[in-house]
Every structure is written in structure tokens, then in C-alpha cells.
Design an enzyme around this catalytic site. Structure first.
Site, short mmCIF file in Angstrom:
data_model
loop_
_atom_site.label_atom_id
_atom_site.label_comp_id
_atom_site.label_asym_id
_atom_site.label_seq_id
_atom_site.Cartn_x
_atom_site.Cartn_y
_atom_site.Cartn_z
N HIS A 96 -0.76 -4.79 5.45
CA HIS A 96 -0.70 -4.00 6.03
C HIS A 96 1.66 -3.12 6.20
CE1 HIS A 96 0.80 -0.21 8.93
NE2 HIS A 96 -0.43 0.42 8.33
N GLU A 165 -2.50 2.02 0.60
CA GLU A 165 -1.92 3.21 1.32
C GLU A 165 -0.09 3.49 1.24
OE1 GLU A 165 -3.11 3.38 6.32
OE2 GLU A 165 -1.84 1.17 5.61
C1 PEP Z 1 -1.63 3.24 8.66
O1 PEP Z 1 -0.63 2.57 9.61
O2 PEP Z 1 -2.44 2.92 8.37
C2 PEP Z 1 -1.23 4.82 8.23
C3 PEP Z 1 -1.92 5.42 8.25
O3 PEP Z 1 -0.68 5.58 9.91
P1 PEP Z 1 -0.74 7.19 9.58
O4 PEP Z 1 -1.74 7.77 9.61
O5 PEP Z 1 0.04 7.17 11.02
O6 PEP Z 1 0.53 7.59 8.54
#
Ligand code: PEP
Length: 247
Positions: A96, A165
């Protein structure tokens, strides 16, 4: 199979299980329930009790991270994949962006993935470019490097999920455009097919997903689900995402 994964980060105490319980009640009655899997990654402190509570139910529990060694070691405050598996988790996030920014190196990530799989945890491997990479049009090369440095053919692809992400999107309310996200997901799947052969592991999107913008994301058929941070701390917001995805 689609995935809706709630990442609680540093949130939750034992009684917060009522959030998951509400999600579980919704899931039990949802006509679409066979089409998707719900996973939550609460903090380490809650994994054992939550996994026990949901043992024979449909919600699965994972950890948000794991240490880069197998079982036991002399690393203070570290928690190994073996220990996580033994308290009932089935999944772990690895890589992450919060942990990458705290010092996770490629060598550490490689060991985390390896030992998690060895201990029968499925791995949700997180990748994503930051704001500067995006500005410099480096997104594709950054993602390629993040994938090929860690994932390799000998790993069991059935136990690996990739979560894309973009760092600039996490917790900011900013999201990629539909075209951007579609192109990026196709790019990721192409690299994964090169690594693993024919069929790519599932690729999820994460970054400010909510009940509203999921209506746009659902049009991108290459996306196999979502990693959800902020909105997973509310049963209503999390359920709205699932409802609107299948609406
Ligand atoms: C995350 O931290 O993996 C994430 C997707 O956070 P958010 O949905 O708050 O952007």
C-alpha cells in the site's frame, strides 16, 4: 468474480464490528451476492475477533500489511504472515502506498509477497503512480516497474490480486478519467499476462471510490473490483457502492 475490499487503515475498535455486520446482512439478502466477494482489512488488533465472528459467513478478513519474514523473528512490533494466517485472516494487502512511503523497498515487498503466499494468504498487491509521475507522463513506466520488480511467473497467480491505486487519488476525492483508467487497467493486465501467461489476475481500482463515482467505474469492464478506504468506515457508504455498481 468482482471484489469489494474495505481498507480501514488506523480505524476501529472491537464494537466497530457492527459496521461489518450491517454489510453482511445486506450481502446475505442481495440478489447479486454470488457475483462478488467482500473483504475487510481492519487493523491487526481486530483481525482475530472479526475473523472468528465471520468464520462461517461470507465476509472475509485480511490484514493491511505483513512483515517480510515467515514465522517468528526478533523484530519488535512486527507481525508475520504466519501469525496473521493463524488468527483467521485469508488475505493481506502488500505494498500500500502508505507503507511504501514509510520505507517498503522492492526487496521487502518481494519477501512479503513470497511469505504471505507461502502461508496461504491471498495477496492484494498495491501499485500506483504519484502526482509527479503522472505530471511527467511516467504512469505506465512506473506501474510496469512496480509489477515486474515483484511479481514473477513462479508465484501462484490465482492467489494474487493487483490493486491499482494512484497515490494522488487516495483520500483526495480526485479520480482518473474514464479513458485514463481504462487505458491504465488494460496496460496493467497486459503486463500481468506477460508475467503469468494467458489470464491476468484480477485488477482492482482504489482511490476515493464512493457511491456516486462507482457509476462511472462500473462502465470500465476491465476493472474487477475496488479497494475502498474512507467509504469503508460507514456501512451505508460501502453498501451504496455495491448497490450502485449493480444498478
Ligand atoms: C486506500 O487507502 O487504499 C484508499 C483507496 O483510500 P480512499 O478510498 O479513502 O481513497
Amino acid at each position: 468474480m468482482k471484489y469489494f475490499i474495505g481498507n480501514w487503515k488506523m480505524f476501529g475498535v472491537p464494537k466497530s464490528i457492527n459496521i461489518l455486520d450491517k454489510v453482511n446482512s445486506f450481502h446475505k439478502k442481495d440478489k447479486n451476492r454470488k457475483k462478488y466477494r467482500v473483504i475487510f482489512t481492519p487493523p491487526f488488533t481486530l483481525i482475530e475477533s472479526y475473523a472468528k465472528f465471520f468464520k462461517n459467513k461470507k465476509i472475509l478478513i485480511g490484514s493491511q500489511n505483513c512483515f517480510q519474514k515467515d514465522r517468528f523473528s526478533s523484530n519488535t512490533a512486527a507481525i508475520s504472515p504466519y501469525m496473521i494466517k493463524k488468527v483467521g485472516a485469508n488475505y493481506t494487502l502488500v505494498g500500500h502506498s502508505d507503507n511504501r512511503s514509510e520505507g517498503d523497498t522492492d526487496a521487502m515487498l518481494k519477501n512479503k509477497v513470497f511469505f504471505a503466499l507461502k502461508n496461504n494468504l491471498k495477496v492484494v498487491f498495491c501499485i500506483g503512480e504519484n502526482k509527479i509521475d503522472k505530471r511527467n507522463k511516467k504512469t505506465f513506466s512506473v506501474l510496469k516497474k512496480q509489477l515486474i520488480s515483484i511479481l514473477e511467473k513462479k508465484l501462484d497467480k490465482k492467489k494474487i490480486i493487483v490493486a491499482y491505486e494512484p497515490v494522488w487519488s487516495i483520500g483526495t476525492g480526485k479520480i482518473p478519467t474514464k479513458i485514463e483508467l481504462q487505458k491504465t487497467t488494460i496496460h496493467i493486465k497486459k503486463i500481468l499476462k506477460k508475467i503469468f501467461g494467458k489470464k491476468s489476475p484480477a485488477v482492482l481500482y482504489g482511490g476515493s471510490v464512493d457511491g456516486n463515482n462507482v457509476k462511472m467505474f462500473r462502465e470500465i469492464k476491465e476493472i474487477d473490483g475496488f479497494l475502498i478506504g474512507g467509504a469503508s468506515k460507514s456501512a451505508k457508504k460501502f453498501i451504496d457502492i455495491i448497490k450502485n455498481y449493480y444498478r
